[in-house]
Write a protein that holds these residues in place. Structure first.
Motif, PDB file in Angstrom:
ATOM      1  N   ILE A   5       2.940   1.536  -1.935  1.00 31.43           N
ATOM      2  CA  ILE A   5       4.186   2.300  -1.944  1.00 31.43           C
ATOM      3  C   ILE A   5       4.330   2.902  -3.340  1.00 31.43           C
ATOM      4  O   ILE A   5       4.510   2.182  -4.319  1.00 31.43           O
ATOM      5  CB  ILE A   5       5.389   1.396  -1.605  1.00 31.43           C
ATOM      6  N   LEU A   6       4.179   4.220  -3.418  1.00 33.93           N
ATOM      7  CA  LEU A   6       4.214   4.925  -4.691  1.00 33.93           C
ATOM      8  C   LEU A   6       5.629   5.418  -4.978  1.00 33.93           C
ATOM      9  O   LEU A   6       6.413   5.624  -4.053  1.00 33.93           O
ATOM     10  CB  LEU A   6       3.228   6.091  -4.680  1.00 33.93           C
ATOM     11  N   SER A   7       5.938   5.611  -6.225  1.00 33.77           N
ATOM     12  CA  SER A   7       7.325   5.875  -6.628  1.00 33.77           C
ATOM     13  C   SER A   7       7.878   7.176  -6.057  1.00 33.77           C
ATOM     14  O   SER A   7       9.065   7.280  -5.754  1.00 33.77           O
ATOM     15  CB  SER A   7       7.439   5.881  -8.153  1.00 33.77           C
ATOM     16  N   ASP A   8       7.020   8.176  -5.894  1.00 36.54           N
ATOM     17  CA  ASP A   8       7.476   9.455  -5.347  1.00 36.54           C
ATOM     18  C   ASP A   8       6.277  10.207  -4.784  1.00 36.54           C
ATOM     19  O   ASP A   8       5.142   9.743  -4.846  1.00 36.54           O
ATOM     20  CB  ASP A   8       8.197  10.295  -6.421  1.00 36.54           C
ATOM     21  N   ARG A   9       6.545  11.377  -4.239  1.00 40.44           N
ATOM     22  CA  ARG A   9       5.486  12.143  -3.588  1.00 40.44           C
ATOM     23  C   ARG A   9       4.397  12.564  -4.572  1.00 40.44           C
ATOM     24  O   ARG A   9       3.210  12.540  -4.249  1.00 40.44           O
ATOM     25  CB  ARG A   9       6.100  13.369  -2.897  1.00 40.44           C
ATOM     26  N   THR A  10       4.794  12.954  -5.773  1.00 38.74           N
ATOM     27  CA  THR A  10       3.801  13.379  -6.768  1.00 38.74           C
ATOM     28  C   THR A  10       2.839  12.250  -7.101  1.00 38.74           C
ATOM     29  O   THR A  10       1.620  12.453  -7.209  1.00 38.74           O
ATOM     30  CB  THR A  10       4.502  13.866  -8.045  1.00 38.74           C
ATOM     31  N   THR A  11       3.370  11.045  -7.253  1.00 36.52           N
ATOM     32  CA  THR A  11       2.522   9.885  -7.552  1.00 36.52           C
ATOM     33  C   THR A  11       1.601   9.585  -6.385  1.00 36.52           C
ATOM     34  O   THR A  11       0.430   9.226  -6.572  1.00 36.52           O
ATOM     35  CB  THR A  11       3.395   8.663  -7.875  1.00 36.52           C
ATOM     36  N   ILE A 218      -4.821   3.102  15.399  1.00 35.20           N
ATOM     37  CA  ILE A 218      -5.851   3.404  14.399  1.00 35.20           C
ATOM     38  C   ILE A 218      -6.146   2.133  13.604  1.00 35.20           C
ATOM     39  O   ILE A 218      -5.394   1.717  12.726  1.00 35.20           O
ATOM     40  CB  ILE A 218      -5.411   4.560  13.485  1.00 35.20           C
ATOM     41  N   GLN A 219      -7.253   1.511  13.971  1.00 36.38           N
ATOM     42  CA  GLN A 219      -7.738   0.277  13.350  1.00 36.38           C
ATOM     43  C   GLN A 219      -9.235   0.456  13.098  1.00 36.38           C
ATOM     44  O   GLN A 219     -10.070  -0.045  13.836  1.00 36.38           O
ATOM     45  CB  GLN A 219      -7.483  -0.926  14.273  1.00 36.38           C
ATOM     46  N   PRO A 220      -9.591   1.189  12.063  1.00 38.27           N
ATOM     47  CA  PRO A 220     -10.990   1.606  11.901  1.00 38.27           C
ATOM     48  C   PRO A 220     -11.922   0.456  11.539  1.00 38.27           C
ATOM     49  O   PRO A 220     -11.500  -0.578  11.023  1.00 38.27           O
ATOM     50  CB  PRO A 220     -10.922   2.633  10.773  1.00 38.27           C
ATOM     51  N   GLN A 221     -13.203   0.702  11.789  1.00 37.50           N
ATOM     52  CA  GLN A 221     -14.232  -0.267  11.425  1.00 37.50           C
ATOM     53  C   GLN A 221     -14.427  -0.316   9.910  1.00 37.50           C
ATOM     54  O   GLN A 221     -14.890  -1.314   9.382  1.00 37.50           O
ATOM     55  CB  GLN A 221     -15.558   0.116  12.098  1.00 37.50           C
ATOM     56  N   GLY A 222     -14.021   0.746   9.199  1.00 34.03           N
ATOM     57  CA  GLY A 222     -14.145   0.773   7.738  1.00 34.03           C
ATOM     58  C   GLY A 222     -12.817   0.493   7.056  1.00 34.03           C
ATOM     59  O   GLY A 222     -11.981  -0.262   7.558  1.00 34.03           O
ATOM     60  N   GLU A 223     -12.623   1.112   5.891  1.00 32.87           N
ATOM     61  CA  GLU A 223     -11.375   0.928   5.142  1.00 32.87           C
ATOM     62  C   GLU A 223     -10.207   1.598   5.865  1.00 32.87           C
ATOM     63  O   GLU A 223     -10.363   2.672   6.452  1.00 32.87           O
ATOM     64  CB  GLU A 223     -11.474   1.603   3.773  1.00 32.87           C
ATOM     65  N   LEU A 224      -9.037   0.988   5.768  1.00 30.70           N
ATOM     66  CA  LEU A 224      -7.798   1.610   6.239  1.00 30.70           C
ATOM     67  C   LEU A 224      -6.775   1.549   5.113  1.00 30.70           C
ATOM     68  O   LEU A 224      -6.359   0.463   4.698  1.00 30.70           O
ATOM     69  CB  LEU A 224      -7.254   0.889   7.479  1.00 30.70           C
ATOM     70  N   TRP A 225      -6.390   2.723   4.616  1.00 27.38           N
ATOM     71  CA  TRP A 225      -5.397   2.826   3.549  1.00 27.38           C
ATOM     72  C   TRP A 225      -4.107   3.412   4.109  1.00 27.38           C
ATOM     73  O   TRP A 225      -4.148   4.378   4.866  1.00 27.38           O
ATOM     74  CB  TRP A 225      -5.893   3.742   2.422  1.00 27.38           C
ATOM     75  N   TRP A 226      -2.991   2.846   3.704  1.00 27.42           N
ATOM     76  CA  TRP A 226      -1.670   3.440   3.955  1.00 27.42           C
ATOM     77  C   TRP A 226      -1.047   3.728   2.601  1.00 27.42           C
ATOM     78  O   TRP A 226      -0.802   2.805   1.812  1.00 27.42           O
ATOM     79  CB  TRP A 226      -0.776   2.472   4.728  1.00 27.42           C
ATOM     80  N   LEU A 227      -0.792   5.000   2.327  1.00 25.72           N
ATOM     81  CA  LEU A 227      -0.106   5.402   1.101  1.00 25.72           C
ATOM     82  C   LEU A 227       1.265   5.962   1.479  1.00 25.72           C
ATOM     83  O   LEU A 227       1.364   6.890   2.281  1.00 25.72           O
ATOM     84  CB  LEU A 227      -0.904   6.467   0.340  1.00 25.72           C
ATOM     85  N   PHE A 228       2.318   5.380   0.909  1.00 24.92           N
ATOM     86  CA  PHE A 228       3.689   5.809   1.178  1.00 24.92           C
ATOM     87  C   PHE A 228       4.358   6.252  -0.112  1.00 24.92           C
ATOM     88  O   PHE A 228       4.072   5.698  -1.183  1.00 24.92           O
ATOM     89  CB  PHE A 228       4.539   4.653   1.729  1.00 24.92           C
ATOM     90  N   ASP A 229       5.278   7.196  -0.004  1.00 28.01           N
ATOM     91  CA  ASP A 229       6.204   7.359  -1.118  1.00 28.01           C
ATOM     92  C   ASP A 229       7.349   6.354  -0.928  1.00 28.01           C
ATOM     93  O   ASP A 229       7.456   5.690   0.108  1.00 28.01           O
ATOM     94  CB  ASP A 229       6.688   8.814  -1.253  1.00 28.01           C
ATOM     95  N   GLN A 230       8.184   6.220  -1.946  1.00 28.61           N
ATOM     96  CA  GLN A 230       9.227   5.218  -1.914  1.00 28.61           C
ATOM     97  C   GLN A 230      10.187   5.437  -0.737  1.00 28.61           C
ATOM     98  O   GLN A 230      10.647   4.490  -0.091  1.00 28.61           O
ATOM     99  CB  GLN A 230      10.005   5.237  -3.240  1.00 28.61           C
ATOM    100  N   GLU A 231      10.467   6.703  -0.424  1.00 23.13           N
ATOM    101  CA  GLU A 231      11.381   6.986   0.679  1.00 23.13           C
ATOM    102  C   GLU A 231      10.855   6.484   2.009  1.00 23.13           C
ATOM    103  O   GLU A 231      11.601   5.932   2.830  1.00 23.13           O
ATOM    104  CB  GLU A 231      11.644   8.501   0.764  1.00 23.13           C
ATOM    105  N   ALA A 232       9.559   6.664   2.233  1.00 19.67           N
ATOM    106  CA  ALA A 232       8.982   6.219   3.510  1.00 19.67           C
ATOM    107  C   ALA A 232       8.806   4.710   3.559  1.00 19.67           C
ATOM    108  O   ALA A 232       9.056   4.076   4.585  1.00 19.67           O
ATOM    109  CB  ALA A 232       7.639   6.911   3.733  1.00 19.67           C
ATOM    110  N   GLY A 233       8.366   4.133   2.457  1.00 24.51           N
ATOM    111  CA  GLY A 233       7.948   2.723   2.479  1.00 24.51           C
ATOM    112  C   GLY A 233       9.003   1.726   2.049  1.00 24.51           C
ATOM    113  O   GLY A 233       8.724   0.526   1.970  1.00 24.51           O
ATOM    114  N   ALA A 234      10.218   2.169   1.801  1.00 21.83           N
ATOM    115  CA  ALA A 234      11.238   1.300   1.196  1.00 21.83           C
ATOM    116  C   ALA A 234      11.533   0.039   2.001  1.00 21.83           C
ATOM    117  O   ALA A 234      11.870  -0.998   1.439  1.00 21.83           O
ATOM    118  CB  ALA A 234      12.528   2.089   0.985  1.00 21.83           C
ATOM    119  N   GLU A 235      11.394   0.099   3.335  1.00 17.92           N
ATOM    120  CA  GLU A 235      11.769  -1.050   4.157  1.00 17.92           C
ATOM    121  C   GLU A 235      10.579  -1.874   4.620  1.00 17.92           C
ATOM    122  O   GLU A 235      10.744  -2.816   5.401  1.00 17.92           O
ATOM    123  CB  GLU A 235      12.584  -0.555   5.367  1.00 17.92           C
ATOM    124  N   LEU A 236       9.386  -1.532   4.168  1.00 20.27           N
ATOM    125  CA  LEU A 236       8.206  -2.287   4.585  1.00 20.27           C
ATOM    126  C   LEU A 236       8.036  -3.543   3.730  1.00 20.27           C
ATOM    127  O   LEU A 236       8.385  -3.581   2.576  1.00 20.27           O
ATOM    128  CB  LEU A 236       6.962  -1.418   4.486  1.00 20.27           C
TER     129      LEU A 236
END
Length: 236
Positions: A5-11, A218-236
């Motif tokens: 969860i990144l601080s903002d969209r730019t990050t 989406i549960q890939p056989q390789g790496e799975l990354w979730w990148l959120f900005d703070q607005e999207a990820g605040a409740e996770l």
């Protein structure tokens, strides 16, 4: 499953660029080329603009799209048009390395089969085999869709194809299937905005319906990354 969860969209954009460049360089070092499937929408555009400024071995990069609206390549809604303007037109990449989905015919189903045949030829894989792209970038809608895999649609059930037709109401698109996405070596979700929180709560729940929230599939056989900005990820 790395979740950041990144601080903002730019990050978030800066972090995504860092991860993508690392994986492009690693793939080229290990196998002499890198394959990447691009996402559409507003979140990836500044990522593509930053990538255009990098000094990479572009002649060894092959570009695909995870989905595409069934519109001409010069249409304002075209994912290809956006990526070309933000990135691909700015770099010295051979046109033969760009593999857009065909969307100018009258028959999306036929074009889906044509594109699948082209992908199989590129990867030299036969029927029944599923090739692995090095990097797949995905967004997520506030309804939980990803690529053009929309809730409760037929495309979600396709297991014997790489490319199928996705439907959003009366709008047709071409899209990677769930098995093709899940064969990716590195799948990266890029999610911004508070409007995504309700769907994310379901996607990260232990018991939600994957037909209603397709990104859960989406549960890939390789790496799975979730990148959120703070607005999207605040409740996770």
């Amino acid at each position: 499953m790395p979740t950041e969860i990144l601080s903002d969209r730019t990050t978030l954009v800066n972090r995504a660029v860092e991860l993508i460049v690392e994986r492009i360089e690693r793939a080229i070092e290990q196998q002499g080329k890198c394959t990447i499937a691009l996402a559409g929408g507003g979140t990836p555009k500044p990522i593509y603009e930053q990538l255009a400024q990098k000094n990479l071995a572009w002649e060894k990069l092959h570009i695909f799209w995870g989905d595409e609206r069934y519109v001409p390549a010069n249409d304002p809604d075209s994912n290809q048009k956006m990526a070309r303007e933000a990135w691909l037109n700015q770099i010295s990449i051979p046109e033969a390395n760009i593999h857009p989905m065909p969307t100018t015919g009258e028959n999306p189903e036929a074009d889906a089969k044509q594109h699948e045949a082209a992908i199989r030829a590129f990867f030299q894989c036969g029927e029944g085999e599923i090739p692995s792209l090095d990097i797949i970038l995905l967004g997520m809608g506030d309804d939980g869709h990803t690529a053009s895999l929309f809730p409760q649609t037929k495309a979600l059930t396709v297991r014997d194809r790489l490319i199928t037709v996705g439907n959003k109401g009366d709008s047709q698109r071409l899209t990677f299937t769930v098995p093709f996405l899940n064969q990716g070596k590195c799948v990266m979700f890029l999610v911004t905005g508070a409007n995504k929180r309700p769907a994310l709560a379901q996607i990260f729940s232990s018991e939600a319906d994957s037909q209603q929230y397709p990104a859960r599939m989406i549960q890939p056989q390789g790496e799975l990354w979730w990148l959120f900005d703070q607005e999207a990820g605040a409740e996770l």
